[in-house]
Design a protein around this motif. Structure first.
Motif, PDB file in Angstrom:
ATOM      1  N   VAL A 125       1.191  -1.380  -0.203  1.00  0.00           N
ATOM      2  CA  VAL A 125       0.008  -0.174   0.217  1.00  0.00           C
ATOM      3  C   VAL A 125       1.150   1.570   0.092  1.00  0.00           C
ATOM      4  CG1 VAL A 125      -1.622   1.161   1.418  1.00  0.00           C
ATOM      5  CG2 VAL A 125      -1.933  -1.076   1.281  1.00  0.00           C
ATOM      6  N   ILE A 126       0.730   1.777  -1.400  1.00  0.00           N
ATOM      7  CA  ILE A 126       1.267   2.950  -1.376  1.00  0.00           C
ATOM      8  C   ILE A 126       0.781   4.436  -0.530  1.00  0.00           C
ATOM      9  CG2 ILE A 126       2.816   4.575  -2.882  1.00  0.00           C
ATOM     10  CD1 ILE A 126       2.975   2.761  -4.644  1.00  0.00           C
ATOM     11  N   ILE A 127       1.246   5.401   0.252  1.00  0.00           N
ATOM     12  CA  ILE A 127       0.604   6.335   1.118  1.00  0.00           C
ATOM     13  C   ILE A 127       1.382   7.646   0.462  1.00  0.00           C
ATOM     14  CG2 ILE A 127       0.430   4.150   3.313  1.00  0.00           C
ATOM     15  CD1 ILE A 127       2.900   6.336   4.975  1.00  0.00           C
ATOM     16  N   GLU A 128       2.010   7.592   0.268  1.00  0.00           N
ATOM     17  CA  GLU A 128       2.616   9.155  -0.465  1.00  0.00           C
ATOM     18  C   GLU A 128       3.137   9.729   0.925  1.00  0.00           C
ATOM     19  OE1 GLU A 128       4.472   9.078  -3.317  1.00  0.00           O
ATOM     20  OE2 GLU A 128       2.289   9.900  -4.303  1.00  0.00           O
ATOM     21  N   SER A 129       4.471   9.634   1.862  1.00  0.00           N
ATOM     22  CA  SER A 129       4.333  10.044   3.009  1.00  0.00           C
ATOM     23  C   SER A 129       4.656  11.101   2.580  1.00  0.00           C
ATOM     24  CB  SER A 129       5.790   9.134   3.577  1.00  0.00           C
ATOM     25  OG  SER A 129       6.337   9.031   2.789  1.00  0.00           O
ATOM     26  N   ALA A 130       5.312  11.076   2.065  1.00  0.00           N
ATOM     27  CA  ALA A 130       5.924  12.587   2.072  1.00  0.00           C
ATOM     28  C   ALA A 130       5.227  14.466   1.807  1.00  0.00           C
ATOM     29  CB  ALA A 130       7.270  13.006   0.630  1.00  0.00           C
ATOM     30  N   ALA A 131       3.925  13.265   1.485  1.00  0.00           N
ATOM     31  CA  ALA A 131       2.199  14.446   1.212  1.00  0.00           C
ATOM     32  C   ALA A 131       2.184  14.412   2.751  1.00  0.00           C
ATOM     33  CB  ALA A 131       1.844  14.088   0.219  1.00  0.00           C
ATOM     34  N   LEU A 132       2.078  13.612   3.581  1.00  0.00           N
ATOM     35  CA  LEU A 132       1.088  13.448   4.589  1.00  0.00           C
ATOM     36  C   LEU A 132       2.093  13.720   6.312  1.00  0.00           C
ATOM     37  CD1 LEU A 132       0.012   9.254   3.931  1.00  0.00           C
ATOM     38  CD2 LEU A 132      -1.103  11.846   3.645  1.00  0.00           C
ATOM     39  N   SER A 133       1.257  14.389   7.410  1.00  0.00           N
ATOM     40  CA  SER A 133       1.594  14.811   8.592  1.00  0.00           C
ATOM     41  C   SER A 133       2.111  13.653   8.503  1.00  0.00           C
ATOM     42  CB  SER A 133       0.531  15.358   8.911  1.00  0.00           C
ATOM     43  OG  SER A 133      -0.827  14.480   9.644  1.00  0.00           O
ATOM     44  N   ASP A 134       2.696  13.385   9.836  1.00  0.00           N
ATOM     45  CA  ASP A 134       3.549  11.702  10.769  1.00  0.00           C
ATOM     46  C   ASP A 134       1.722  11.516  11.241  1.00  0.00           C
ATOM     47  OD1 ASP A 134       5.641  12.655  10.410  1.00  0.00           O
ATOM     48  OD2 ASP A 134       6.323  12.696  12.815  1.00  0.00           O
ATOM     49  N   GLU A 135       0.632  12.369  11.126  1.00  0.00           N
ATOM     50  CA  GLU A 135      -0.322  11.371  12.360  1.00  0.00           C
ATOM     51  C   GLU A 135      -1.163  10.644  11.366  1.00  0.00           C
ATOM     52  OE1 GLU A 135      -2.822  14.487  13.009  1.00  0.00           O
ATOM     53  OE2 GLU A 135      -4.757  13.606  14.171  1.00  0.00           O
ATOM     54  N   THR A 156       4.581   6.565  -3.942  1.00  0.00           N
ATOM     55  CA  THR A 156       5.266   6.476  -5.851  1.00  0.00           C
ATOM     56  C   THR A 156       6.650   6.595  -6.633  1.00  0.00           C
ATOM     57  OG1 THR A 156       4.214   8.566  -6.490  1.00  0.00           O
ATOM     58  CG2 THR A 156       2.560   6.995  -6.255  1.00  0.00           C
ATOM     59  N   GLY A 157       7.188   7.804  -6.418  1.00  0.00           N
ATOM     60  CA  GLY A 157       8.724   8.025  -7.189  1.00  0.00           C
ATOM     61  C   GLY A 157       7.972   9.457  -7.808  1.00  0.00           C
ATOM     62  N   PHE A 158       6.758   9.920  -7.949  1.00  0.00           N
ATOM     63  CA  PHE A 158       6.148  11.070  -9.030  1.00  0.00           C
ATOM     64  C   PHE A 158       4.963  11.984  -8.136  1.00  0.00           C
ATOM     65  CE2 PHE A 158       6.663   6.701 -11.230  1.00  0.00           C
ATOM     66  CZ  PHE A 158       7.412   7.374 -12.798  1.00  0.00           C
ATOM     67  N   HIS A 159       5.605  12.209  -6.600  1.00  0.00           N
ATOM     68  CA  HIS A 159       4.719  13.499  -6.154  1.00  0.00           C
ATOM     69  C   HIS A 159       5.492  14.025  -6.245  1.00  0.00           C
ATOM     70  CE1 HIS A 159       2.326  15.391  -3.135  1.00  0.00           C
ATOM     71  NE2 HIS A 159       1.591  14.218  -3.541  1.00  0.00           N
ATOM     72  N   PRO A 160       5.274  15.457  -6.095  1.00  0.00           N
ATOM     73  CA  PRO A 160       6.030  16.806  -6.341  1.00  0.00           C
ATOM     74  C   PRO A 160       7.085  16.903  -4.899  1.00  0.00           C
ATOM     75  CG  PRO A 160       4.132  17.676  -6.517  1.00  0.00           C
ATOM     76  CD  PRO A 160       4.412  15.919  -6.492  1.00  0.00           C
ATOM     77  N   ALA A 161       5.397  16.363  -4.028  1.00  0.00           N
ATOM     78  CA  ALA A 161       6.614  16.649  -2.256  1.00  0.00           C
ATOM     79  C   ALA A 161       7.826  15.500  -1.802  1.00  0.00           C
ATOM     80  CB  ALA A 161       5.242  16.644  -2.011  1.00  0.00           C
ATOM     81  N   GLY A 162       7.773  14.767  -2.659  1.00  0.00           N
ATOM     82  CA  GLY A 162       9.128  13.700  -3.119  1.00  0.00           C
ATOM     83  C   GLY A 162       9.256  12.683  -2.412  1.00  0.00           C
ATOM     84  N   ALA A 215      26.127  -0.599  -7.633  1.00  0.00           N
ATOM     85  CA  ALA A 215      27.848  -0.808  -7.607  1.00  0.00           C
ATOM     86  C   ALA A 215      28.214   0.857  -6.633  1.00  0.00           C
ATOM     87  CB  ALA A 215      27.840  -0.150  -9.314  1.00  0.00           C
ATOM     88  N   ASP A 216      27.414   1.308  -6.086  1.00  0.00           N
ATOM     89  CA  ASP A 216      27.652   2.931  -5.787  1.00  0.00           C
ATOM     90  C   ASP A 216      28.230   3.542  -6.688  1.00  0.00           C
ATOM     91  OD1 ASP A 216      27.922   3.307  -2.768  1.00  0.00           O
ATOM     92  OD2 ASP A 216      30.165   2.312  -2.116  1.00  0.00           O
ATOM     93  N   ARG A 217      26.869   4.157  -6.907  1.00  0.00           N
ATOM     94  CA  ARG A 217      27.633   4.960  -7.991  1.00  0.00           C
ATOM     95  C   ARG A 217      26.039   5.522  -7.464  1.00  0.00           C
ATOM     96  NH1 ARG A 217      28.958   1.326 -12.797  1.00  0.00           N
ATOM     97  NH2 ARG A 217      26.867   0.959 -12.878  1.00  0.00           N
ATOM     98  N   THR A 218      26.139   6.878  -7.490  1.00  0.00           N
ATOM     99  CA  THR A 218      25.251   7.640  -7.441  1.00  0.00           C
ATOM    100  C   THR A 218      24.817   8.749  -8.543  1.00  0.00           C
ATOM    101  OG1 THR A 218      26.978   9.075  -5.500  1.00  0.00           O
ATOM    102  CG2 THR A 218      24.418  10.260  -6.078  1.00  0.00           C
ATOM    103  N   ALA A 219      22.946   8.322  -8.674  1.00  0.00           N
ATOM    104  CA  ALA A 219      21.948   7.691  -9.966  1.00  0.00           C
ATOM    105  C   ALA A 219      21.589   9.126  -9.783  1.00  0.00           C
ATOM    106  CB  ALA A 219      20.970   6.894  -9.386  1.00  0.00           C
ATOM    107  N   ALA A 220      21.330   9.935 -11.391  1.00  0.00           N
ATOM    108  CA  ALA A 220      20.365  10.719 -11.139  1.00  0.00           C
ATOM    109  C   ALA A 220      19.088  10.571 -11.312  1.00  0.00           C
ATOM    110  CB  ALA A 220      20.609  10.930 -12.609  1.00  0.00           C
ATOM    111  N   GLY A 221      18.553  11.709 -10.726  1.00  0.00           N
ATOM    112  CA  GLY A 221      16.575  11.525 -10.711  1.00  0.00           C
ATOM    113  C   GLY A 221      16.016  13.577 -10.286  1.00  0.00           C
ATOM    114  N   ASP A 222      14.974  13.173 -10.598  1.00  0.00           N
ATOM    115  CA  ASP A 222      14.420  14.419  -9.872  1.00  0.00           C
ATOM    116  C   ASP A 222      14.427  14.615  -8.425  1.00  0.00           C
ATOM    117  OD1 ASP A 222      13.230  14.070 -12.753  1.00  0.00           O
ATOM    118  OD2 ASP A 222      11.821  13.808 -12.589  1.00  0.00           O
ATOM    119  N   TYR A 223      14.633  13.899  -8.000  1.00  0.00           N
ATOM    120  CA  TYR A 223      14.631  14.492  -6.590  1.00  0.00           C
ATOM    121  C   TYR A 223      15.236  12.533  -5.272  1.00  0.00           C
ATOM    122  CZ  TYR A 223      10.263  12.264  -5.610  1.00  0.00           C
ATOM    123  OH  TYR A 223       8.705  11.752  -6.003  1.00  0.00           O
TER     124      TYR A 223
END
Ligand SMILES: O=C[C@H](O)COP(=O)(O)O
Length: 223
Positions: A125-135, A156-162, A215-223
């Motif tokens: 169950v994907i909760i999109e935690s970056a868009a939610l309060s701790d409560e 999801t990896g697609f939410h603007p909140a991170g 491989a312990d390389r830093t990957a590119a990404g939106d956030y």
């Protein structure tokens, strides 16, 4: 500093969910997952059915990425994915309902998907935690456990909140205890970040950058 994880690949759902992904991209993802020894590949339902090598599991998203689908539509999508070979379903909740505190709506849609995709299918169950309060994170995790979910998953990896954070993973794990597992996903770009998520309580990682991270390389990404 935590000890390095020797079998990091076995934690990974090797993921491709970009809207512009092609069938050839998915075939490459599957070959790469097999080569790297990841736990699964995680893909969009429109690619089903797919041929998988022995040992590689198939995770398929549901209600992705907004979660703004009728519960009946999520349930039907999950049932079709299972009929077409999915071992695991990664469903997105109605995040707005959680923001409103309507946890009853969230629990009921998870129940609908669980009924459509019963065990042994694994339900995340994907909760999109970056868009939610701790409560709200705590309440949604409780709803997911009550509805029979096997995993709660950060993002999801697609939410603007991170995406995933160690704080969210730790809070989710503390909430579900041994009643469910936690998947960290979205924005994990380094091996150190992946290991931090595991130290915080994640037993599965959703990564589109598995090769770089292993491989312990830093990957590119939106956030
Ligand atoms: O669960 C899956 C995510 O979409 C993966 O996100 P990522 O591309 O930030 O690794």
């Amino acid at each position: 500093m935590t000890a390095p994880i020797a079998d990091l690949a076995t934690y990974i759902d090797h993921t491709l969910l970009k809207p512009e992904a092609t069938r050839a991209d998915v075939e490459r993802l599957i070959a790469e997952g097999a080569e790297l020894g990841t736990y699964s590949v995680c893909i969009s339902p429109s690619f089903l059915p797919v041929q998988l090598p022995e040992g590689l599991k198939l995770a398929v998203v549901c209600g992705f990425p907004s979660g703004k689908h009728h519960a009946e539509v999520k349930a039907a999508e999950a049932a079709l994915s299972v009929a077409q070979g999915a071992d695991e379903i990664d469903m997105v909740i109605d995040v707005g309902a959680a923001v409103e505190g309507r946890y009853d709506i969230v629990e009921s849609e998870i129940r609908a998907v669980r009924a459509a995709a019963p065990a042994p299918t694994v339900l995340k169950v994907i909760i999109e935690s970056a868009a939610l309060s701790d409560e709200a994170i705590i309440a949604v995790c409780e709803a997911a456990v009550n509805a029979g979910a096997d995993f709660v998953k950060t993002s999801t990896g697609f939410h603007p909140a991170g995406g995933a954070s160690a704080h969210a993973v730790e809070l989710m794990k503390r909430t579900v205890g041994d009643r469910a597992e936690v998947k960290a996903s979205g924005g994990v770009r380094t091996r150190a970040a992946a290991e931090e998520m595991i130290a915080a309580g994640a037993t599965r990682l959703g990564l589109s950058s598995s090769r770089d991270i292993l491989a312990d390389r830093t990957a590119a990404g939106d956030y």
